[in-house]
Write an enzyme that holds these catalytic residues in place. Structure first.
Site, PDB file in Angstrom:
ATOM      1  N   ASP A  33      52.524  84.449  43.530  1.00 35.88           N
ATOM      2  CA  ASP A  33      52.710  84.892  42.139  1.00 35.88           C
ATOM      3  C   ASP A  33      52.321  86.360  41.962  1.00 35.88           C
ATOM      4  O   ASP A  33      51.447  86.867  42.661  1.00 35.88           O
ATOM      5  CB  ASP A  33      51.864  84.001  41.221  1.00 35.88           C
ATOM      6  CG  ASP A  33      52.329  84.072  39.771  1.00 35.88           C
ATOM      7  OD1 ASP A  33      53.440  84.582  39.517  1.00 35.88           O
ATOM      8  OD2 ASP A  33      51.581  83.614  38.895  1.00 35.88           O
ATOM      9  N   ASN A  81      61.695  78.058  36.656  1.00 37.96           N
ATOM     10  CA  ASN A  81      62.132  79.458  36.799  1.00 37.96           C
ATOM     11  C   ASN A  81      63.619  79.644  36.466  1.00 37.96           C
ATOM     12  O   ASN A  81      64.071  80.778  36.262  1.00 37.96           O
ATOM     13  CB  ASN A  81      61.830  79.987  38.208  1.00 37.96           C
ATOM     14  CG  ASN A  81      60.360  80.231  38.475  1.00 37.96           C
ATOM     15  OD1 ASN A  81      59.890  80.134  39.603  1.00 37.96           O
ATOM     16  ND2 ASN A  81      59.594  80.568  37.445  1.00 37.96           N
TER      17      ASN A  81
HETATM   18  C1  IPE Z   1      54.938  79.698  39.767  1.00 38.82           C
HETATM   19  O1  IPE Z   1      54.858  80.947  39.183  1.00 38.82           O
HETATM   20  C2  IPE Z   1      56.216  79.598  40.534  1.00 38.82           C
HETATM   21  C3  IPE Z   1      56.330  80.458  41.698  1.00 38.82           C
HETATM   22  C4  IPE Z   1      55.409  81.242  42.178  1.00 38.82           C
HETATM   23  C5  IPE Z   1      57.602  80.384  42.370  1.00 38.82           C
HETATM   24  P1  IPE Z   1      55.288  81.207  37.665  1.00 38.82           P
HETATM   25  O2  IPE Z   1      55.045  82.647  37.418  1.00 38.82           O
HETATM   26  O3  IPE Z   1      56.654  80.680  37.435  1.00 38.82           O
HETATM   27  O4  IPE Z   1      54.257  80.284  36.878  1.00 38.82           O
HETATM   28  P2  IPE Z   1      53.615  80.451  35.432  1.00 38.82           P
HETATM   29  O5  IPE Z   1      54.749  80.623  34.463  1.00 38.82           O
HETATM   30  O6  IPE Z   1      52.743  81.654  35.483  1.00 38.82           O
HETATM   31  O7  IPE Z   1      52.830  79.193  35.225  1.00 38.82           O
HETATM   32  C1  IPE Z   2      56.419  84.964  41.471  1.00 45.40           C
HETATM   33  O1  IPE Z   2      56.319  86.180  40.813  1.00 45.40           O
HETATM   34  C2  IPE Z   2      57.810  84.726  42.020  1.00 45.40           C
HETATM   35  C3  IPE Z   2      58.635  83.814  41.202  1.00 45.40           C
HETATM   36  C4  IPE Z   2      58.209  83.047  40.250  1.00 45.40           C
HETATM   37  C5  IPE Z   2      60.060  83.785  41.505  1.00 45.40           C
HETATM   38  P1  IPE Z   2      56.637  86.290  39.266  1.00 45.40           P
HETATM   39  O2  IPE Z   2      58.065  86.660  39.091  1.00 45.40           O
HETATM   40  O3  IPE Z   2      56.198  85.069  38.542  1.00 45.40           O
HETATM   41  O4  IPE Z   2      55.708  87.531  38.870  1.00 45.40           O
HETATM   42  P2  IPE Z   2      54.809  87.657  37.574  1.00 45.40           P
HETATM   43  O5  IPE Z   2      53.912  86.456  37.536  1.00 45.40           O
HETATM   44  O6  IPE Z   2      55.742  87.708  36.404  1.00 45.40           O
HETATM   45  O7  IPE Z   2      54.047  88.925  37.780  1.00 45.40           O
HETATM   46 MG    MG Z   3      54.447  84.494  37.695  1.00 46.86          MG
END
Ligand code: IPE
Ligand code: IPE
Ligand code: MG
Length: 253
Positions: A33, A81
């Site tokens: 993340d 997502n």
């Molecule tokens: C969890 O991260 C999913 C992945 C890392 C692929 P998200 O960024 O989607 O989760 P939330 O929204 O912070 O809970």
């Molecule tokens: C994790 O990074 C990867 C996916 C969920 C695809 P994020 O895209 O959630 O990055 P942040 O949390 O918005 O910084």
């Molecule tokens: Mg994230």
């Protein structure tokens, strides 16, 4: 020491065995993340962060080899997502395709089994086909890279329940046959051991629908590092923390 514990690497920690070899997780899972925040902090598009995230994944895969981790499962895209803006979703799908195309030779060369957990049917058909091809090519290798794509822990349990219900309706099983082992056998990768350690980067301390069934007795490690910045020091610190954990699993100390 039970033989089964020995195989899974869950050797009780004491001064003696720590001195010989720190206890490494057999199965390490990572919630990668912080890609978006990493990019925005640099005045770049979120997709640039996802690209940097792929480089981080490659580094971690190397470190797992050094550390003796047998299975690395990474959360790349959740069932939630899909709610993100269309261009981010399509950019991510393209990135997964590129990753598979660019890295397939390396994975075969390094003898790493590649597999995907998640709702594969939701993915663009070409991506699903590339995944199936690489899964087949690498099926015999021991070390594993498991990519969780269009993955949700609740979806996985619901999918297992649907298949069990179908078998019951067809008279193949009876309601009384449904137990933890049967449910476990209908998950996406039933042969994998449960994750020993789950790392989440970017400072968030939540599970976000990852491996809900499998994490029953996993250890957790949270770090503020954004995924593209996740360093060897962060990795070593996570494994060092894991090596000190007393995994009682409901038993006594
Ligand atoms: C969890 O991260 C999913 C992945 C890392 C692929 P998200 O960024 O989607 O989760 P939330 O929204 O912070 O809970
Ligand atoms: C994790 O990074 C990867 C996916 C969920 C695809 P994020 O895209 O959630 O990055 P942040 O949390 O918005 O910084
Ligand atoms: Mg994230």
């Amino acid at each position: 020491m039970a033989k089964e514990d020995d195989i899974r690497g869950n050797v009780p920690v004491n001064a003696e065995n720590l001195a010989v070899r720190p206890v490494a997780p057999v199965h390490l899972a990572v919630i990668m993340d912080g890609n978006g925040r990493w990019a925005i902090a640099r005045g770049r598009k979120r997709l640039a962060g996802h690209r940097a995230g792929v480089d981080a994944l490659e580094r971690v895969l190397e470190w797992c080899k050094d550390a003796g981790v047998k299975v690395l499962t990474v959360y790349a895209f959740s069932t939630e997502n899909w709610k993100r803006p269309k261009d981010e979703v399509s950019g991510l799908m393209k990135l997964f395709s590129t990753f598979i195309r660019m890295k397939s030779r390396k994975l075969v060369h390094e003898r790493i089994r590649f597999r995907v957990i998640g709702r594969i049917d939701d993915l663009p058909p070409e991506l699903a086909a590339d995944i199936a091809k690489l899964e087949k090519e690498t099926a015999s290798f021991e070390r594993q890279l498991v990519l969780a794509v269009s993955y949700g822990g609740r979806a996985e349990i619901a999918d297992a329940a649907r298949r069990i219900a179908a078998d019951a309706a067809a008279g193949k099983i009876r309601p009384d046959d449904v137990d933890e082992a049967l449910v476990g056998s209908r998950l996406y990768a039933p042969d994998l051991p449960d994750p020993d350690l789950i790392i989440r980067t970017s400072g968030e301390q939540r599970i976000s629908n990852f491996l809900l069934w499998e994490c029953a007795y996993s250890e957790f490690y949270f770090t503020d590092a954004l995924w593209p910045d996740f360093s060897r020091e962060d990795f070593d610190a996570a494994l060092a923390s894991y090596a000190t954990r007393d995994r009682r699993r409901g038993g006594h100390a």
